[in-house]
Design an enzyme around this catalytic site. Sequence first.
Site, PDB file in Angstrom:
ATOM      1  CG  ASP A  75      41.795  13.705  17.863  1.00 16.91           C
ATOM      2  OD1 ASP A  75      41.605  12.717  18.335  1.00 16.91           O
ATOM      3  OD2 ASP A  75      41.002  14.050  16.749  1.00 16.91           O
ATOM      4  CD  GLU A 142      36.577  12.080  20.078  1.00 16.64           C
ATOM      5  OE1 GLU A 142      34.805  11.912  20.144  1.00 16.64           O
ATOM      6  OE2 GLU A 142      36.756  13.116  20.476  1.00 16.64           O
ATOM      7  CD  GLU A 143      38.327  16.084  20.649  1.00 12.69           C
ATOM      8  OE1 GLU A 143      36.853  16.319  19.858  1.00 12.69           O
ATOM      9  OE2 GLU A 143      38.786  16.133  21.935  1.00 12.69           O
ATOM     10  CG  HIS A 375      36.120  20.216  24.002  1.00 13.36           C
ATOM     11  ND1 HIS A 375      35.688  19.932  22.920  1.00 13.36           N
ATOM     12  CD2 HIS A 375      36.548  18.745  24.135  1.00 13.36           C
ATOM     13  CE1 HIS A 375      35.368  18.678  22.290  1.00 13.36           C
ATOM     14  NE2 HIS A 375      36.257  17.969  23.166  1.00 13.36           N
TER      15      HIS A 375
END
Length: 403
Positions: A75, A142-143, A375
């Site tokens: 993702d 996962e995020e 990020h």
Amino acid sequence: MSTPINAELLGDLHDLYRQLHASPELSMAEHDTSALIEERMTALGYAVTRHGGTGLAAVLANGPGPVAAFRADIDALPLAEDTGLDYASTATGTLPDGTEVPVMHACGHDMHIAAAIGAATVLAQDTDSWRGTVIFIFQPGEETSAGAAAMVADGLWDALPRPEVVFGQHVWPGLAGTVELTSGPAMAMADSWEVTVHGRGGHGSSPQDTIDPVLLMSHMIVRLQSVVSREVAAQDSAVVTVAKVWAGLKENIIPADAHFTINVRALNEGVRSEVLTALRRVLAAEATASGAPAPTIRELYRFPLLVNEPDETARTVQVLSEALGHEQVSTVPARMGSEDFGHLPQAINVPGVYWFFGGMPAEVIDGNDPVPSNHSPFFAPDIEPTLSTGITAALSVLRDRLR
């Protein structure tokens, strides 16, 4: 480091990486990404099954022998890319609340997919070099810490051979070509909350007739930071972060409610429990001090503690050192970042080992500007030697296990 793949395959994987980078998808909505992976893995001869919506498990059996699993997450993040790459993302996606947002592979999951497919390709084309069964898990979400748990709940391990060990890796802003591992607790558990602060709205000129939730929220946010500095022992580790704050619709209207999120990280359950209890106490006490109702706390998600089994980690360090060079592999203290990888081995009580591989060239690491982190809208790993390192690392640990 000697690259275990030929130039033609490596070029194809470079193209795959660029394609993935340019077309990211949000957590649990990775439909095109999942379809692309399924097509590639099926063409290689893997038996592919779906778990947890967009999650995939690809299995290749090559005679009797050990079983090993390798996980890659798929993702991306709601973030506008600002790398300037000619394959930069211009994609958008829709959050669960209906908000349309830009989307970027700002955490390197595109690199994880390409490296896993690279390793899977070599194993499928060179079955004389190993025996047993290899499982590649392509995990969504996962995020948001939703994907691994969703795959397990959807019968992942009921449908697959039981692996002896589960491996995983993550690109990060270290020197390209290097790998770092931690033995034991390696990444923090994390809890995220959304807090709604209740007040009494009214005209901005008459605050005496209101309970201002914005002011109350401000006191809460400042006071929360004292929990780690004054209530957690200095030898322990914890982080409390407030990164999202919102309230009101107009500058002269005091709203009835205000909202913020809290993210908490810790490396053991005792510290986690201590911090969460203290946060609830502070939030309630600040509300009482302002004559306001108790705030509403909505738990968003939780990441498990990621633990690298010590014996398997020591074996992995040795294998990676032989494959990449001893000077390229190092052991490091635990990170306060979080991962849901731990759900996969913990669900069947087998060891897990997770490592980081660098993605930045020396001139960026040694330059005067800050190194773009995961990020960040500027996060852009060098394709090489980053991808070759990820492929080599995955292949070396799997081949070591699948003898």
